[in-house]
Write an enzyme that holds these catalytic residues in place. Structure first.
Site, PDB file in Angstrom:
ATOM      1  N   HIS A  84       0.843  -1.202   0.000  1.00 17.66           N
ATOM      2  CA  HIS A  84       0.000   0.000   0.000  1.00 17.66           C
ATOM      3  C   HIS A  84       0.882   1.257   0.000  1.00 17.66           C
ATOM      4  O   HIS A  84       1.939   1.272   0.630  1.00 17.66           O
ATOM      5  CB  HIS A  84      -0.916  -0.015   1.225  1.00 17.66           C
ATOM      6  CG  HIS A  84      -2.021   0.986   1.107  1.00 17.66           C
ATOM      7  ND1 HIS A  84      -1.816   2.327   1.328  1.00 17.66           N
ATOM      8  CD2 HIS A  84      -3.325   0.860   0.746  1.00 17.66           C
ATOM      9  CE1 HIS A  84      -2.954   2.975   1.113  1.00 17.66           C
ATOM     10  NE2 HIS A  84      -3.879   2.101   0.761  1.00 17.66           N
ATOM     11  N   GLU A  94      -4.178   1.883  -7.243  1.00 16.30           N
ATOM     12  CA  GLU A  94      -4.503   2.949  -6.303  1.00 16.30           C
ATOM     13  C   GLU A  94      -3.668   4.180  -6.641  1.00 16.30           C
ATOM     14  O   GLU A  94      -2.530   4.313  -6.160  1.00 16.30           O
ATOM     15  CB  GLU A  94      -4.193   2.506  -4.865  1.00 16.30           C
ATOM     16  CG  GLU A  94      -5.058   1.380  -4.356  1.00 16.30           C
ATOM     17  CD  GLU A  94      -5.365   1.526  -2.870  1.00 16.30           C
ATOM     18  OE1 GLU A  94      -6.480   1.203  -2.478  1.00 16.30           O
ATOM     19  OE2 GLU A  94      -4.490   1.986  -2.101  1.00 16.30           O
TER      20      GLU A  94
HETATM   21  P1  13P Z   1      -9.867   5.851   0.381  1.00 16.87           P
HETATM   22  O1  13P Z   1     -11.039   5.031  -0.094  1.00 16.87           O
HETATM   23  O2  13P Z   1     -10.078   6.428   1.752  1.00 16.87           O
HETATM   24  O3  13P Z   1      -9.444   6.856  -0.631  1.00 16.87           O
HETATM   25  O4  13P Z   1      -8.657   4.839   0.552  1.00 16.87           O
HETATM   26  C1  13P Z   1      -8.291   4.066  -0.524  1.00 16.87           C
HETATM   27  C2  13P Z   1      -7.236   3.147  -0.069  1.00 16.87           C
HETATM   28  O5  13P Z   1      -6.127   3.553   0.203  1.00 16.87           O
HETATM   29  C3  13P Z   1      -7.606   1.722   0.066  1.00 16.87           C
HETATM   30  O6  13P Z   1      -6.504   0.927   0.254  1.00 16.87           O
END
Ligand code: 13P
Length: 254
Positions: free
Chosen positions: A97, A166
């Site tokens: 992440h 992401e």
């Molecule tokens: P948000 O949905 O709060 O933007 O977070 C996304 C995330 O980092 C999921 O791993």
């Protein structure tokens, strides 16, 4: 072409006490009890894994962790191993992440974790994504390719792997007004990742690997994002903290 079953995963990050987790699960289970066409995963903090695992027994919701070490055991203060996650009932583990990359994780470490997870029968949710600066300079695809190739080095068979796209600039960091990527930008990145997987593992394996979107997914935008041909689900942070809003996202799967 029919899409594979979509996966909607909650990444609670550093949120919820055990008590709050239990109350979420009891409310959420009722809200989604008739949903059969979506795979749902909840990734609570380590402290709530055991109790959430117990609460999820007999339900159609899977358990995931937010990180792990790549060793089975040893002198690694503060770390949690794949064996421990398996024992507690985890099916998935989020790896790489961007919030962990920011505190020092690099692709080579993430690669070791991906390999360890697969060796232990844990399904890695491997996060990749570009920063705002990288996108501004037209470097999105280079960055995605670089991360994916390095994180999947020596991974011969991607069975069980989930890739989460992401974009770092779209992550809410708790701000509910943060904008997600547009469905077109997200789809472009997903298609690019699919092509990379195809080059690495062949067409069939690439078609069967879920590529999910994360970054300010919420009830208002979930439907249009999840309808895109190469978006196979979502990794939801902020909007997964509330049982009703997370259930609405699950329901947005067509
Ligand atoms: P948000 O949905 O709060 O933007 O977070 C996304 C995330 O980092 C999921 O791993």
């Amino acid at each position: 072409m029919a899409k594979m079953q979509q996966l909607i995963a909650a990444n609670w990050k550093m949120n919820k006490t055990i008590k709050e987790a239990v109350s979420f699960i009891s409310e959420f289970k009722k809200l989604i009890k008739n949903i059969k066409n979506v795979e749902i995963v909840i990734c609570p903090p380590f402290t709530s894994l055991q109790v959430v695992s117990n609460e999820l027994k007999g339900s159609n919701i899977d358990l995931g962790a937010q990180n792990m070490n790549f060793e089975d055991s040893g002198a690694y203060t503060g770390e949690i191993s794949p064996l421990m996650l398996k024992e507690i009932g985890c099916e998935y583990v989020i790896l790489g992440h961007s919030e962990r990359r920011e505190s020092g994780e690099n692709d080579s470490l993430i690669n070791k974790k991906v390999i360890a997870a697969l060796n232990h029968g844990l399904k890695p949710i491997l996060c990749v994504g570009e920063t705002f600066e990288q996108r501004r300079h037209g470097g999105t695809e280079d960055e995605l390719e670089d991360q994916l190739l390095k994180c999947l080095k020596d991974v011969a068979n991607p069975k069980g792997l989930v890739v989460a796209y992401e974009p770092v600039w779209a992550i809410s960091r708790g701000n509910p007004s943060q904008k997600a990527a547009t469905k077109a930008d997200a789809e472009d990145a997903h298609l690019f990742i699919r092509k990379l997987l195809e080059g690495m593992y062949g067409e069939e394996a690439a078609k069967n690997t879920r590529i999910i979107y994360g970054g300010s997914m919420k009830p208002e935008n979930a439907k249009e994002l999840l309808a895109m041909p190469n978006i196979d689900g979502g990794l939801v942070g902020n909007a997964s903290l509330d049982a009703k809003s997370f259930a609405e996202i699950v329901e947005a799967v067509g």
